[in-house]
Design a protein around this motif. Structure first.
Motif, PDB file in Angstrom:
ATOM      1  N   PRO A 205       0.819  -1.226   0.000  1.00 57.67           N
ATOM      2  CA  PRO A 205       0.000   0.000   0.000  1.00 57.67           C
ATOM      3  C   PRO A 205       0.850   1.273   0.000  1.00 57.67           C
ATOM      4  CG  PRO A 205      -0.905  -1.579   1.543  1.00 57.67           C
ATOM      5  CD  PRO A 205       0.410  -2.131   1.083  1.00 57.67           C
ATOM      6  N   LEU A 206       1.985   1.212   0.699  1.00 60.03           N
ATOM      7  CA  LEU A 206       2.858   2.395   0.725  1.00 60.03           C
ATOM      8  C   LEU A 206       3.556   2.612  -0.627  1.00 60.03           C
ATOM      9  CD1 LEU A 206       4.485   2.055   4.260  1.00 60.03           C
ATOM     10  CD2 LEU A 206       2.960   3.881   3.496  1.00 60.03           C
ATOM     11  N   MET A 207       3.624   1.562  -1.422  1.00 60.42           N
ATOM     12  CA  MET A 207       4.299   1.624  -2.730  1.00 60.42           C
ATOM     13  C   MET A 207       3.358   2.047  -3.864  1.00 60.42           C
ATOM     14  SD  MET A 207       7.477   0.624  -2.423  1.00 60.42           S
ATOM     15  CE  MET A 207       7.443   1.569  -0.953  1.00 60.42           C
ATOM     16  N   ARG A 208       2.102   2.365  -3.521  1.00 62.32           N
ATOM     17  CA  ARG A 208       1.089   2.602  -4.557  1.00 62.32           C
ATOM     18  C   ARG A 208       1.555   3.570  -5.649  1.00 62.32           C
ATOM     19  NH1 ARG A 208      -3.774   5.673  -2.474  1.00 62.32           N
ATOM     20  NH2 ARG A 208      -2.646   7.421  -3.380  1.00 62.32           N
ATOM     21  N   ILE A 211       4.420   2.138  -7.804  1.00 62.71           N
ATOM     22  CA  ILE A 211       3.920   1.050  -8.663  1.00 62.71           C
ATOM     23  C   ILE A 211       3.099   1.649  -9.807  1.00 62.71           C
ATOM     24  CG2 ILE A 211       2.396  -0.978  -8.771  1.00 62.71           C
ATOM     25  CD1 ILE A 211       3.362  -1.678  -5.927  1.00 62.71           C
ATOM     26  N   GLY A 212       2.314   2.674  -9.480  1.00 59.47           N
ATOM     27  CA  GLY A 212       1.555   3.381 -10.527  1.00 59.47           C
ATOM     28  C   GLY A 212       2.489   3.950 -11.578  1.00 59.47           C
ATOM     29  N   THR A 213       3.590   4.555 -11.114  1.00 64.36           N
ATOM     30  CA  THR A 213       4.571   5.116 -12.049  1.00 64.36           C
ATOM     31  C   THR A 213       5.164   4.003 -12.921  1.00 64.36           C
ATOM     32  OG1 THR A 213       5.102   6.782 -10.398  1.00 64.36           O
ATOM     33  CG2 THR A 213       6.676   6.523 -12.188  1.00 64.36           C
ATOM     34  N   LEU A 276      -2.596   6.580 -19.952  1.00 66.34           N
ATOM     35  CA  LEU A 276      -2.068   7.382 -18.851  1.00 66.34           C
ATOM     36  C   LEU A 276      -3.187   7.778 -17.887  1.00 66.34           C
ATOM     37  CD1 LEU A 276       0.934   8.120 -18.839  1.00 66.34           C
ATOM     38  CD2 LEU A 276       0.293  10.446 -19.415  1.00 66.34           C
ATOM     39  N   LYS A 277      -4.298   8.232 -18.450  1.00 67.01           N
ATOM     40  CA  LYS A 277      -5.439   8.668 -17.634  1.00 67.01           C
ATOM     41  C   LYS A 277      -5.997   7.501 -16.822  1.00 67.01           C
ATOM     42  CE  LYS A 277      -6.274  13.055 -18.270  1.00 67.01           C
ATOM     43  NZ  LYS A 277      -6.212  13.884 -17.066  1.00 67.01           N
ATOM     44  N   VAL A 278      -6.181   6.365 -17.514  1.00 68.67           N
ATOM     45  CA  VAL A 278      -6.768   5.187 -16.853  1.00 68.67           C
ATOM     46  C   VAL A 278      -5.867   4.717 -15.709  1.00 68.67           C
ATOM     47  CG1 VAL A 278      -7.355   2.736 -17.188  1.00 68.67           C
ATOM     48  CG2 VAL A 278      -8.083   4.438 -18.870  1.00 68.67           C
ATOM     49  N   ILE A 279      -4.569   4.653 -15.983  1.00 71.90           N
ATOM     50  CA  ILE A 279      -3.630   4.162 -14.958  1.00 71.90           C
ATOM     51  C   ILE A 279      -3.590   5.122 -13.762  1.00 71.90           C
ATOM     52  CG2 ILE A 279      -1.212   3.604 -14.484  1.00 71.90           C
ATOM     53  CD1 ILE A 279      -1.071   2.789 -17.533  1.00 71.90           C
ATOM     54  N   PHE A 283      -4.688   3.992  -9.993  1.00 75.11           N
ATOM     55  CA  PHE A 283      -3.762   4.037  -8.858  1.00 75.11           C
ATOM     56  C   PHE A 283      -3.955   5.278  -7.996  1.00 75.11           C
ATOM     57  CE2 PHE A 283      -1.858   0.775 -11.353  1.00 75.11           C
ATOM     58  CZ  PHE A 283      -1.242  -0.063 -10.434  1.00 75.11           C
ATOM     59  N   LYS A 284      -5.008   6.018  -8.285  1.00 75.41           N
ATOM     60  CA  LYS A 284      -5.334   7.257  -7.532  1.00 75.41           C
ATOM     61  C   LYS A 284      -4.094   8.116  -7.376  1.00 75.41           C
ATOM     62  CE  LYS A 284      -8.950   4.897  -5.002  1.00 75.41           C
ATOM     63  NZ  LYS A 284      -9.192   4.081  -3.837  1.00 75.41           N
ATOM     64  N   MET A 285      -3.359   8.266  -8.503  1.00 71.47           N
ATOM     65  CA  MET A 285      -2.065   8.949  -8.431  1.00 71.47           C
ATOM     66  C   MET A 285      -2.184  10.451  -8.219  1.00 71.47           C
ATOM     67  SD  MET A 285       0.012   6.754 -11.241  1.00 71.47           S
ATOM     68  CE  MET A 285       1.622   7.476 -11.034  1.00 71.47           C
ATOM     69  N   ASP A 286      -3.375  11.002  -8.503  1.00 75.48           N
ATOM     70  CA  ASP A 286      -3.537  12.450  -8.324  1.00 75.48           C
ATOM     71  C   ASP A 286      -4.005  12.797  -6.910  1.00 75.48           C
ATOM     72  OD1 ASP A 286      -2.834  12.899 -10.953  1.00 75.48           O
ATOM     73  OD2 ASP A 286      -4.877  12.472 -11.642  1.00 75.48           O
ATOM     74  N   GLU A 287      -4.295  11.735  -6.120  1.00 71.06           N
ATOM     75  CA  GLU A 287      -4.831  11.999  -4.782  1.00 71.06           C
ATOM     76  C   GLU A 287      -3.736  11.936  -3.728  1.00 71.06           C
ATOM     77  OE1 GLU A 287      -8.000   9.194  -4.109  1.00 71.06           O
ATOM     78  OE2 GLU A 287      -8.805   9.592  -6.122  1.00 71.06           O
TER      79      GLU A 287
END
Lengths: 289, 455
Positions: A205-208, A211-213, A276-279, A283-287
């Motif tokens: 979870p801390l690697m989210r 991993i998303g990247t 890019l958008k889907v990923i 991975f909630k990368m913008d949050e």
């Protein structure tokens, strides 16, 4: 502050100029010319959406290329990343073999794609290749399978030239793992968590974000894959291993249809943006955490 | 102060980086500077030199005849001789491309930006691109006014490359007579002779196979050269229609009975009578299989002959084991190459003249002689003498010349007659044909589709 702003502009200027002339101008030309019938020696004329309609309705090769590209994106952003993360988790245990394995696992990433292509081509040569020789030795029967150009094996053989080599994912994940405080591991240990539970419930979870990247990098790498395919199958047999970059290349260099190739290029960019958008959403990368 | 210095250094680094990136875009090329034999320059070149005072005119030339290419030694000698002869007046700046494919791809890119070199070989559609982008120069007026040059080029080579409107955009420097080579020891062991008909040829293949030999050195990679020579021969010797087809540039369709029948035979040959690595193999694989005594036959031209006595390429004594034959039905590929084009339409008069001098030199008597001597390439006309001494030293080339007189059917190669996109389709679909995933009819229709898309 005013003085600083001047310096900021000066520092940014070379980068902005490079971006404007190399990327922005190219993108504008790419987009504009995708609506033309641009080819060598003919007057350029506007054809509207003809190129786009043509590639989606009359071009079976393009549809195969887009399908293959999506399959490879899916495989790379899942299996490839899972392999990389798994190896990172294993290496984080810091056993006697960790350093050696980390180095060996990263070797394919430092070899150029062209050299890697040649390496695979030779290893899988139907007549003299190491793989067939090995199979022949084990089975006692002569093996002359043409791995790269047999219709059943071609797609998966090409896939295997990049899918397992997740050294970059491993290195990135390991770098992020080193930033986790030892206190977290200690607390988990005191609470009675097993190493596997620690990995699944704390580390991953801390690697989210990383991993998303990695998923973004893995997926977009499939939108640039050209060299290994060119070195091994050139998209064949037929269109079995054709992907979008290879198809754009073929449209340009075989048919000299630059307008159509640029329409294909725009689709390629659009696929990249969608991925890019889907990923990022997945991975909630913008949050914030 | 310290901060300002840091900022200045950082700015300088940013500017330097920009300059380095810009520098990366410039063309890398090699120059041929070696000494050349002393001969006299022509009057036209003297005029050119007078116009340009002390600085020699630089002309650009791109070539793929480098490294291990069969004509690399001849190419180097000719360029060096030119630079020596025109020293101080004209300098040829050579760009070397490592393979035929790399050459074609680079020239296609340059053609699209209208920046082809001054002189280059116009094969695989490059000539057509140069005509389309306006860089190519019509050479007919120059041929008409230079009788000495025309004597060595000949009517045949000129007419071969003449367009419908009477223009000549390229000049060959070689005549190609292409039959096939066979391993005499293997033929003798199998008890066969070169076949007279295609049915006999297929029987011979089976006989060789039964005797434990692999009959054919085929390849499906690159332009499928050695495979497509057999294909061209089957079509070109099938009947008069087939022969006409193989003597037609850019035919309307590949869905002809002769072509489909020949593709059917190729399918059998790829399946049953060639090496396991033929599917996907490139020319060097096929050549190596023949030269190492692994297979019995390879279709190729006399330029391959020097390799047979080169022990770095062939097994010792291999040249004595090789025979050459006409294709079944007495067929022979006999054609002129597309040859050299002059891309100086947008250049100054002096540059045009200098490049023309180089093109004349490359296609003239001296260059033809060097290519014959060093690379086994046949000259364009009988005006370049092939001496008895040369024939005695090169029996296979002499035999090829002799066979040319016995051929009933002569025809061109697919590489010369088809659009590049059609040739690409062979490499793409031959594996599927060999593995029975498509039929000869399917392949013929794919070729026709690529043909239509190229028009």
């Amino acid at each position: 502050m005013k003085n600083n702003r001047k310096w900021i502009v000066l520092f940014l200027l070379p980068g902005i100029l490079l971006f404007a002339f190399i990327f922005l101008a190219t993108l504008v030309i790419l987009f504009g010319s995708s609506f033309t019938d641009w080819t060598i020696g003919k007057e350029l004329s506007f054809v509207g959406l003809k190129n786009y309609i043509n590639i989606f309705t009359e071009d079976a090769g393009f549809i195969t290329a887009i399908k293959n590209t999506f399959i490879w994106i899916l495989l790379q952003s899942t299996i490839h990343v899972v392999i990389g993360v798994t190896v990172a988790l294993m290496l984080s245990r810091k056993r006697w073999y960790s350093n050696a394995v980390r180095t060996i696992f990263f070797i394919p990433n430092v070899i150029s794609s062209a050299a890697l292509g040649m390496l695979f081509l030779c290893t899988m040569n139907p007549q003299y290749g190491l793989l067939n020789q090995l199979i022949s030795k084990i089975t006692g029967e002569p093996c002359t399978t043409n791995w790269f150009l047999g219709s059943n094996s071609a797609f998966w053989t090409v896939t295997m030239t990049w899918l397992p080599y997740a050294g970059l994912v491993t290195i990135l994940v390991m770098a992020e793992m080193s930033s986790i405080s030892e206190d977290v591991y200690e607390a988990a240990k005191i609470d009675g968590a097993t190493p596997l539970q620690t990995d699944f419930h704390i580390v991953l979870p801390l690697m989210r974000n990383i991993i998303g990247t990695c998923v973004v990098l893995a997926a977009t790498s499939m939108l640039q894959k050209l060299d290994i395919i060119m070195m091994t199958t050139s998209g064949g047999p037929g269109n079995k291993t054709m992907n979008l970059p290879m198809y754009v290349y073929e449209t340009v260099f075989t048919y000299k249809k630059f307008g159509k190739a640029n329409a294909e290029g725009i689709v390629l960019i659009a696929v990249g943006i969608v991925c890019l958008k889907v990923i990022r959403k997945a991975f909630k990368m913008d949050e914030e955490d | 102060m310290k901060r300002r210095v840091s900022k200045l250094i950082a700015l300088a680094l940013a500017v330097t980086t920009t300059a380095v990136f810009a520098g990366c875009g410039s063309t890398a090329s090699t120059e041929v500077k070696d000494e050349a034999p002393a001969t006299e320059a022509t009057a036209e070149t003297e005029e050119v030199a007078a116009d340009t005072a002390s600085e020699p005119i630089e002309i650009s030339y791109a070539t793929f005849m480098v490294g291990t290419h069969a004509s690399a030694a001849a190419e180097t000698e000719v360029i060096e001789a030119f630079n020596k002869q025109y020293e101080g007046k004209i300098k040829v700046v050579v760009e070397e491309l490592p393979t035929d494919d790399a050459f074609v791809e680079k020239m296609e890119v340059l053609a699209s930006s209208k920046s082809l070199p001054d002189v280059l070989i116009g094969k695989n559609g490059i000539r057509e691109l140069a005509i389309a982008n306006g860089q190519a120069v019509d050479l007919k007026p120059y041929l008409d006014e230079d009788a000495e040059w025309m004597k060595y080029v000949g009517e045949g080579a000129m007419n071969y490359n003449m367009t419908d409107d009477g223009k000549v955009y390229s000049i060959s420097n070689q005549r190609q007579n292409v039959g096939y080579f066979y391993n005499k020891e293997m033929f003798e062991a199998a008890g066969i002779e070169p076949a007279k008909t295609w049915d006999e040829f297929m029987t011979n293949c089976q006989t060789l196979k039964d005797a434990g030999f692999t009959p054919l050195a085929l390849m499906t990679g690159e332009n499928a050269w050695t495979t497509n020579l057999w294909l061209a021969a089957m079509v070109g010797t099938a009947n008069d229609d087939g022969n006409k087809f193989m003597n037609t540039s850019y035919p309307d369709t590949y869905n002809t009975p002769e072509f489909i029948d020949a593709l059917g035979k190729i399918q059998v040959m790829l399946k049953d009578y060639t090496t396991a690595d033929a599917i996907g193999a490139i020319y060097s694989n096929a050549a190596n299989n023949f030269e190492q005594g692994q297979v019995a036959m390879i279709a190729n031209g006399p330029w391959m002959c020097p390799d047979f006595s080169d022990e770095t390429k062939s097994v010792a004594g291999f040249a004595d084991k090789v025979g050459v034959a006409l294709y079944p039905n007495d067929g022979l590929i006999s054609q002129f190459e597309v040859g050299y084009i002059l891309c100086t339409a947008d250049k100054s008069e002096a540059e045009q003249q200098a490049a023309l001098e180089f093109l004349k030199f490359k296609t003239g008597a001296y260059a033809q002689g060097v290519f014959l001597e060093k690379a086994g390439v046949l000259p364009l006309t009988d005006n370049v003498e092939i001496t008895d001494e040369y024939k005695a030293a090169n029996p296979l080339i002499a035999k090829t010349i002799e066979l040319a007189g016995q051929a009933k059917y002569t025809f061109g190669t697919l590489d010369n007659n088809a659009y590049p996109a059609v040739i690409e389709e062979f490499a793409k679909w031959y594996p599927s044909l060999a593995y029975d995933e498509i039929t000869a009819e399917d392949l013929a229709s794919y070729l026709s589709a690529a043909n239509d898309a190229s028009k």
